[in-house]
Scaffold this motif. Structure first.
Motif, PDB file in Angstrom:
ATOM      1  N   MET A 113      -6.090   1.996   3.011  1.00  0.00           N
ATOM      2  CA  MET A 113      -6.212   0.926   2.118  1.00  0.00           C
ATOM      3  C   MET A 113      -7.521  -0.131   2.627  1.00  0.00           C
TER       4      MET A 113
ATOM      5  N   THR B  50      -8.373   9.117   4.009  1.00  0.00           N
ATOM      6  CA  THR B  50      -7.193   8.086   3.548  1.00  0.00           C
ATOM      7  C   THR B  50      -7.086   6.644   4.172  1.00  0.00           C
TER       8      THR B  50
ATOM      9  N   THR C  21      -4.536   4.038   6.754  1.00  0.00           N
ATOM     10  CA  THR C  21      -2.884   4.542   6.074  1.00  0.00           C
ATOM     11  C   THR C  21      -3.035   6.056   5.857  1.00  0.00           C
TER      12      THR C  21
ATOM     13  N   GLN D 257       2.165   2.506  -3.507  1.00  0.00           N
ATOM     14  CA  GLN D 257       1.525   3.198  -3.949  1.00  0.00           C
ATOM     15  C   GLN D 257       0.985   4.653  -3.649  1.00  0.00           C
ATOM     16  N   ALA D 258       1.407   4.962  -2.576  1.00  0.00           N
ATOM     17  CA  ALA D 258       1.070   5.967  -1.733  1.00  0.00           C
ATOM     18  C   ALA D 258       1.521   7.300  -2.441  1.00  0.00           C
TER      19      ALA D 258
ATOM     20  N   VAL E 271      -3.831   7.278   0.349  1.00  0.00           N
ATOM     21  CA  VAL E 271      -4.114   6.141  -0.097  1.00  0.00           C
ATOM     22  C   VAL E 271      -5.723   6.264  -0.378  1.00  0.00           C
TER      23      VAL E 271
ATOM     24  N   ALA F  37       0.822  -1.149  -0.099  1.00  0.00           N
ATOM     25  CA  ALA F  37      -0.038   0.048   0.021  1.00  0.00           C
ATOM     26  C   ALA F  37       0.787   1.198   0.008  1.00  0.00           C
TER      27      ALA F  37
END
Length: 367
Positions: free
Chosen positions: A306, A304, A186, A129-130, A334, A126
């Motif tokens: 995941m 935000t 996250t 990809q932030a 995220v 995760a």
């Protein structure tokens, strides 16, 4: 391939964490023994994500993180002690720009690492990809922007939140016992700072927060927010009467539920329910609130994180007359949780993080 830099002064931890990701087919792993070595490899290896220990010789994790965010911003997952001082340092790391953290295994590290591995892999994926912003940290950017724009920007289409098609008029307070329900994961501590610090001490409804986090860290989160906010911020570890002007942070490794006792709204910590994947559970918090408070007196905010915790129950709240805000993709570290809420059609407004507090301030007529 995801390029991962593992930074730890413990040879055992480097071997164990490195081994976890080397066993994954989509990771390339590089090792650093301390912060100074990590900085030397930062521009050569160019990692997509970093796991970073806090206590190291030569350059500790906090000093290293600070330099990473200035020289080459990169998603960082801290490896943190479960002690009180470790929790405080973790909160400082999140304020400096770390995306997430994972508690260090206790006891026999080589045995506990197996139970930690799935969550560590999930968090690092995760984090990779932030969205990471350079140098000026999230809370500092928000405070600067709020200071430039003033406390009460008008809610106008185009310059303000995107409202879902066919939704109701902007939120207005109804009665004295409404609740604001906030869910995040996250990137949440930074987002909570940005949401709560602009709110005035006389905000008229209690604010309940479910932030995915272990119990050894939620107390430190509440204390840090309490120092930063005009609102009082407390961790809920025992049955607590809800009052305006107060933020209630769910205790980690448990779920926060709302009930009504003799006409008074009470928040309690309940054992984590196995039917929910993440804890403290946003879904369970919202479910419990809807059983004791009319939907039109509930405001849901999903920021935000995941996964999809909170998306289903907040969509139900929206359909039953509550008012629901999803953080916009452009600002979310995220966009998993708020993204799922938007996809399900459960958001009355999709709002950049820098605007959510202003929406509440204007809706409630606060000064």
């Amino acid at each position: 391939m995801i390029r991962l830099l593992v930074v730890d002064d413990s040879a055992l931890m480097r071997r164990l964490i490195g081994g976890i990701f080397e066993a994954e087919s989509d990771f390339v792993v590089e090792i650093a023994r301390n912060g100074a070595e990590a900085m030397a490899k930062l521009h050569v290896f160019e990692p997509d994500v970093i796991t970073l220990d806090i206590h190291m010789p030569e350059m500790d994790g906090l000093a290293c993180l600070d330099r990473i965010m200035i020289e080459r911003p990169c998603p960082v997952v801290m490896v943190s002690q479960r002690t009180e001082s470790g929790a405080a340092e973790t909160m400082q790391a999140l304020e400096l720009g770390a995306v997430d953290f994972v508690p260090k295994p206790e006891g026999a590290v080589s045995l506990d690492i197996d139970s930690l591995a799935p969550r560590l892999i999930e968090k690092v994926r995760a984090a990779a990809q932030a969205r990471i912003r350079p140098t000026l940290r999230l809370a500092e950017r928000v405070r600067a922007k709020v200071g430039r724009q003033g406390a009460r920007p008008a809610l106008r289409r185009g310059s303000a939140p995107t409202r879902a098609e066919g939704t109701r008029a902007p939120l207005r307070p109804l009665g004295s016992d409404g609740l604001v329900l906030v869910g995040t994961s996250t990137g949440g501590p930074q987002a909570l700072d940005a949401l709560l610090t602009p709110l005035p001490a006389d905000f008229p409804w209690p604010i309940l927060v479910a932030q995915h986090m272990p119990s050894s860290f939620t107390g430190a989160l509440a204390r840090r927010l309490d120092k930063a906010c005009a609102l009082q911020v407390v961790e809920v570890s025992a049955p607590t009467s809800l009052a305006a002007g107060t933020v209630y942070v769910a205790r980690g490794d448990a779920d926060m539920i709302v009930r009504r006792q003799r006409g008074v709204l009470i928040a309690s910590a309940a054992p984590a329910a196995s039917t929910f994947r993440w804890h403290p559970s946003v879904d369970r918090l919202v479910q419990s609130a809807m059983t004791v408070v009319p939907p039109e007196r509930l405001v849901g905010i999903l920021m935000t994180g995941m996964g999809n915790d909170g998306a289903a129950t907040l969509t139900e709240l929206h359909r039953n007359g509550g008012y629901v805000i999803a953080e916009a993709e452009e600002s979310a570290i995220v966009w998993g949780m708020p993204g799922e809420l938007v996809k399900s059609g459960g958001a009355d407004a999709v709002v950049p993080l820098t605007r959510i507090a202003a929406c509440l301030v204007e809706a409630f007529g606060c000064r």
